[in-house]
Design a protein around this motif. Structure first.
Motif, short mmCIF file in Angstrom:
data_model
loop_
_atom_site.label_atom_id
_atom_site.label_comp_id
_atom_site.label_asym_id
_atom_site.label_seq_id
_atom_site.Cartn_x
_atom_site.Cartn_y
_atom_site.Cartn_z
N ARG A 1 -4.78 -1.70 -5.07
CA ARG A 1 -4.83 -0.43 -4.66
C ARG A 1 -4.30 0.41 -6.04
N LEU A 2 -5.07 1.19 -6.56
CA LEU A 2 -4.91 2.11 -7.71
C LEU A 2 -4.00 3.34 -7.28
N SER A 3 -2.98 3.64 -8.17
CA SER A 3 -2.37 5.16 -8.00
C SER A 3 -2.82 5.90 -9.31
N CYS A 4 -2.86 7.20 -8.95
CA CYS A 4 -3.03 8.20 -10.22
C CYS A 4 -1.82 9.21 -9.57
N ALA A 5 -1.04 9.28 -10.62
CA ALA A 5 0.46 10.11 -10.13
C ALA A 5 0.53 11.00 -11.34
N ALA A 6 0.88 12.35 -11.24
CA ALA A 6 1.30 13.53 -11.99
C ALA A 6 2.56 13.49 -12.21
N SER A 7 3.07 13.49 -13.40
CA SER A 7 4.22 13.68 -13.78
C SER A 7 4.40 14.83 -14.64
N GLY A 8 5.77 15.47 -14.72
CA GLY A 8 5.88 16.49 -15.94
C GLY A 8 5.48 17.74 -15.13
N THR A 9 5.32 17.92 -14.21
CA THR A 9 4.98 19.08 -13.53
C THR A 9 5.39 19.31 -11.83
N SER A 10 5.34 20.54 -11.38
CA SER A 10 5.51 20.61 -9.99
C SER A 10 4.26 21.30 -9.49
N ILE A 11 3.21 21.42 -10.35
CA ILE A 11 1.85 21.91 -9.88
C ILE A 11 1.24 20.69 -9.14
N SER A 12 0.64 20.90 -8.05
CA SER A 12 -0.20 20.00 -7.02
C SER A 12 -1.33 19.53 -7.62
N LEU B 1 -1.09 12.56 -16.21
CA LEU B 1 -1.55 11.61 -15.10
C LEU B 1 -1.14 10.19 -15.64
N VAL B 2 -0.73 9.32 -14.77
CA VAL B 2 -0.59 7.93 -14.93
C VAL B 2 -1.09 6.96 -13.84
N GLU B 3 -2.15 6.02 -14.20
CA GLU B 3 -2.49 5.27 -13.45
C GLU B 3 -1.73 4.04 -13.27
N SER B 4 -1.78 3.43 -12.23
CA SER B 4 -1.09 2.15 -12.04
C SER B 4 -1.70 1.24 -11.17
N GLY B 5 -1.48 0.07 -10.96
CA GLY B 5 -2.05 -0.86 -9.91
C GLY B 5 -3.01 -1.74 -10.42
N GLY B 6 -3.46 -1.71 -11.48
CA GLY B 6 -4.71 -2.55 -11.94
C GLY B 6 -3.92 -3.95 -11.98
N GLY B 7 -4.97 -4.91 -12.37
CA GLY B 7 -4.45 -6.41 -12.55
C GLY B 7 -5.61 -7.38 -12.43
N ASN C 1 2.42 13.78 -4.85
CA ASN C 1 1.55 14.32 -5.90
C ASN C 1 0.83 13.10 -6.59
N THR C 2 0.09 12.61 -5.61
CA THR C 2 -0.35 11.04 -5.90
C THR C 2 -1.47 10.90 -5.27
N VAL C 3 -2.73 10.23 -6.00
CA VAL C 3 -4.00 10.01 -5.20
C VAL C 3 -4.08 8.51 -5.37
N TYR C 4 -4.72 7.83 -4.53
CA TYR C 4 -5.02 6.44 -4.41
C TYR C 4 -6.42 5.89 -4.37
N LEU C 5 -6.62 4.81 -4.84
CA LEU C 5 -8.04 4.34 -4.57
C LEU C 5 -7.81 2.73 -4.21
N GLN C 6 -7.94 2.49 -2.75
CA GLN C 6 -7.78 1.38 -2.22
C GLN C 6 -9.10 0.61 -2.52
N MET C 7 -9.28 -0.51 -2.98
CA MET C 7 -10.47 -1.44 -3.59
C MET C 7 -10.41 -2.43 -2.84
N ASN C 8 -11.30 -2.95 -1.97
CA ASN C 8 -11.33 -4.06 -0.88
C ASN C 8 -12.69 -4.83 -1.34
N SER C 9 -12.87 -5.98 -0.99
CA SER C 9 -13.91 -6.86 -1.32
C SER C 9 -14.45 -6.82 -2.59
N LEU C 10 -13.47 -7.05 -3.65
CA LEU C 10 -13.78 -6.75 -4.96
C LEU C 10 -14.52 -7.89 -5.62
N LYS C 11 -15.81 -7.40 -6.44
CA LYS C 11 -16.54 -8.09 -6.96
C LYS C 11 -16.39 -8.29 -8.65
#
Length: 115
Positions: A19-30, A4-10, A76-86
């Motif tokens: 917007r953070l992403s969580c992507a699965a790699s190395g598999t065809s399993i959902s 599982l690889v997260e990206s989008g931080g900063g 095969n990716t899940v996202y976390l949209q983060m608005n109005s960050l504190k």
């Protein structure tokens, strides 16, 4: 090897969005049920949000109304949209997901909210 690889931080200013992403790699399993957690320096890990395989979402009280979780099954990716960050959203964000009845964790991505 399944990963599982997260990206989008900063670094973002207060009131900004990421917007953070969580992507699965190395598999065809959902990816099925997926959870986002965060851990700020010197604090315990906190559950942030979750999404089931059918798209039902739940959010922690501290992010409700500001964060939105979604999924793209074709990618095969899940996202976390983060608005109005504190500034108090500053933390390492990690995803945990279930694939084929196994639980996997990503390594995390740093989110820093500061002016």
């Amino acid at each position: 090897q399944v990963q599982l690889v997260e990206s989008g931080g900063g670094l973002v200013q207060p009131g900004g969005s990421l917007r953070l992403s969580c992507a699965a790699s190395g598999t065809s399993i959902s990816i099925t049920d997926t959870y986002w957690y965060r851990q700020a320096l010197g604090k315990e890990r906190e559950w942030v949000a979750s999404i089931t395989s059918d798209g039902t979402t739940n959010y922690g009280d501290s992010v409700k109304g500001r964060f939105t979780m979604s999924r793209d099954n074709a990618k095969n990716t899940v996202y976390l949209q983060m608005n109005s960050l504190k500034p108090e959203d500053t933390a390492v964000y990690s995803c945990r997901a279930i694939l084929g009845f196994q639980v996997y964790w990503g390594r995390g991505t740093q989110v820093t909210v500061s002016s």
